[in-house]
Design a protein around this motif. Structure first.
Motif, short mmCIF file in Angstrom:
data_model
loop_
_atom_site.label_atom_id
_atom_site.label_comp_id
_atom_site.label_asym_id
_atom_site.label_seq_id
_atom_site.Cartn_x
_atom_site.Cartn_y
_atom_site.Cartn_z
N MET A 275 11.48 2.37 -4.74
CA MET A 275 10.52 1.55 -4.00
C MET A 275 11.14 0.97 -2.74
O MET A 275 10.51 0.91 -1.68
N GLY A 276 12.40 0.54 -2.87
CA GLY A 276 13.10 0.01 -1.70
C GLY A 276 13.26 1.08 -0.63
O GLY A 276 13.04 0.83 0.57
N THR A 277 13.64 2.29 -1.06
CA THR A 277 13.78 3.40 -0.12
C THR A 277 12.45 3.75 0.52
O THR A 277 12.38 4.06 1.72
N CYS A 278 11.38 3.66 -0.25
CA CYS A 278 10.04 3.99 0.22
C CYS A 278 9.62 3.15 1.42
O CYS A 278 9.02 3.65 2.36
N ILE A 279 9.98 1.85 1.39
CA ILE A 279 9.54 0.96 2.48
C ILE A 279 10.71 0.47 3.34
O ILE A 279 10.51 -0.37 4.22
N GLU B 116 0.83 -1.21 0.00
CA GLU B 116 0.00 0.00 0.00
C GLU B 116 0.86 1.26 0.00
O GLU B 116 0.53 2.26 -0.65
N ARG B 117 1.98 1.23 0.73
CA ARG B 117 2.88 2.38 0.73
C ARG B 117 3.51 2.59 -0.64
O ARG B 117 3.63 3.73 -1.12
N MET B 118 3.89 1.50 -1.30
CA MET B 118 4.48 1.62 -2.63
C MET B 118 3.44 2.13 -3.64
O MET B 118 3.74 2.95 -4.51
N LYS B 119 2.21 1.65 -3.51
CA LYS B 119 1.16 2.12 -4.41
C LYS B 119 0.89 3.61 -4.22
O LYS B 119 0.69 4.35 -5.19
N ARG B 120 0.89 4.05 -2.97
CA ARG B 120 0.67 5.48 -2.71
C ARG B 120 1.80 6.31 -3.30
O ARG B 120 1.57 7.41 -3.84
N TYR B 121 3.03 5.80 -3.19
CA TYR B 121 4.17 6.52 -3.77
C TYR B 121 3.99 6.64 -5.28
O TYR B 121 4.21 7.71 -5.87
N ILE B 122 3.57 5.54 -5.91
CA ILE B 122 3.36 5.56 -7.36
C ILE B 122 2.24 6.52 -7.73
O ILE B 122 2.34 7.26 -8.73
N GLU B 123 1.17 6.54 -6.95
CA GLU B 123 0.07 7.47 -7.21
C GLU B 123 0.55 8.91 -7.22
O GLU B 123 0.06 9.74 -7.99
N ASP B 124 1.51 9.22 -6.37
CA ASP B 124 2.03 10.59 -6.27
C ASP B 124 3.07 10.92 -7.34
O ASP B 124 3.21 12.07 -7.74
N GLN B 125 3.81 9.89 -7.79
CA GLN B 125 4.98 10.14 -8.65
C GLN B 125 4.90 9.47 -10.02
O GLN B 125 5.91 9.42 -10.73
N TYR B 126 3.74 8.96 -10.43
CA TYR B 126 3.68 8.11 -11.61
C TYR B 126 4.09 8.81 -12.91
O TYR B 126 4.42 8.15 -13.90
N ARG B 127 4.09 10.13 -12.93
CA ARG B 127 4.50 10.83 -14.15
C ARG B 127 6.02 10.86 -14.30
O ARG B 127 6.55 11.17 -15.37
N LEU C 232 0.08 1.05 -16.18
CA LEU C 232 -1.37 0.96 -16.02
C LEU C 232 -1.94 2.27 -15.48
O LEU C 232 -2.98 2.76 -15.94
N LYS C 233 -1.27 2.82 -14.48
CA LYS C 233 -1.72 4.08 -13.90
C LYS C 233 -1.68 5.20 -14.94
O LYS C 233 -2.62 6.00 -15.07
N ARG C 234 -0.60 5.26 -15.69
CA ARG C 234 -0.47 6.29 -16.72
C ARG C 234 -1.54 6.14 -17.81
O ARG C 234 -2.13 7.13 -18.25
N MET C 235 -1.79 4.91 -18.24
CA MET C 235 -2.76 4.70 -19.31
C MET C 235 -4.18 4.97 -18.85
O MET C 235 -5.03 5.44 -19.63
N LYS C 236 -4.47 4.68 -17.59
CA LYS C 236 -5.79 5.02 -17.04
C LYS C 236 -5.99 6.54 -17.08
O LYS C 236 -7.06 7.02 -17.47
N THR C 237 -4.95 7.27 -16.70
CA THR C 237 -5.02 8.73 -16.74
C THR C 237 -5.12 9.23 -18.18
O THR C 237 -5.90 10.14 -18.49
#
Length: 262
Positions: free
Chosen positions: A178-182, A159-170, A207-212
């Protein structure tokens, strides 16, 4: 392989009365959001967001569809063909319904949407394609069930990695970040992400980018080039290929559909 009898994608507010599913085949239901309520043998099962329900053949069941429920769900009703034995996949040998909370909703959604698309468009050999895709989906689910419930710490990391991706996916996201994140090694973070979600970090970011991108193509006046740049793709042709692979259409086709609607 399977014989598929019906595939349904339902969204919005359901106001119909209960629907009998019957016992002549298997019913696989996945709830993307909201909830679905089913009854069988005097029991009631409520499936909520990201939960799967597999009702074996031979069990009469019904879906309760009272008023006011907003949800999105997908249902596939199928049976193994003559060359397939249910013993090959343990979840198909069950005699009671299986209710399962998946931790790979993005992967399942991607696979289910392709099945729905094939079933709806009914191009040549669509039934064979749907059966093959459903086989892959059932195998994916069975593997997750075999592995059992994930440790709470693993789910927290995901969940922490997903939240990081949600914020930084661009931006470019690597396993090092990801390793640093957790607070673990890059390789461990990448392996854990793949094991739990069924996707690599890169696949999840795409996937996140294409959804956007799909949303922007439908609801903005930006060009394909503008959206490609906005999402961090320096090569428009690469953006087109990734979009086509994930969405099933070219960005220009989605953009053209927007123009027609307007």
């Amino acid at each position: 392989m399977f014989n598929i009898f019906d595939i349904r994608l339902e969204r919005g507010i359901l106001t119909q009365e209960s629907r009998i599913l019957g016992a002549d085949c298997y019913s696989l239901i996945w709830v993307r959001f909201g909830q679905c309520v089913f009854t069988f043998r005097g029991k009631t099962i409520i499936c909520r967001k990201n939960e799967l329900l597999l009702i074996p053949a031979g069990i009469p069941a019904a879906e309760l569809r009272g008023t006011g429920g907003i949800r999105e769900s997908m249902m596939v009703r199928f049976s193994p063909n003559g060359a397939f034995t249910t013993g090959s996949l343990p979840i198909l040998a069950r005699t009671e319904p299986l209710r399962w909370m998946t931790h790979m909703p993005e992967l399942l959604l991607e696979k289910l949407l392709v099945i729905v698309e094939q079933w709806t468009e009914r191009d040549r050999y669509f039934s064979v394609m749907c059966a093959a895709l459903l086989t892959e989906l059932i195998v994916t689910i069975n593997r997750e069930v075999d592995e059992g419930e994930k440790a709470p710490s693993s789910i927290q990391h995901i969940e922490r990695m997903k939240r990081y991706i949600e914020d930084q996916y661009r931006s470019k996201i690597t396993k090092v970040e990801m390793g640093t994140c957790i607070g673990v090694s890059p390789n461990y973070a990448a392996a854990l992400f793949r094991k739990v979600t069924g996707l690599t970090i890169s696949e999840y970011v795409h996937l996140k980018r294409m959804k956007t991108a799909h949303y922007m193509l439908q609801h903005s006046q930006l060009t394909v080039q503008d959206i490609s740049d906005h999402l961090g793709y320096s090569d428009p042709s690469y953006f087109n290929r990734v979009f086509k692979r994930i969405v099933g259409k070219l960005p220009s086709e989605v953009s053209a559909e927007r123009t027609i609607r307007e």
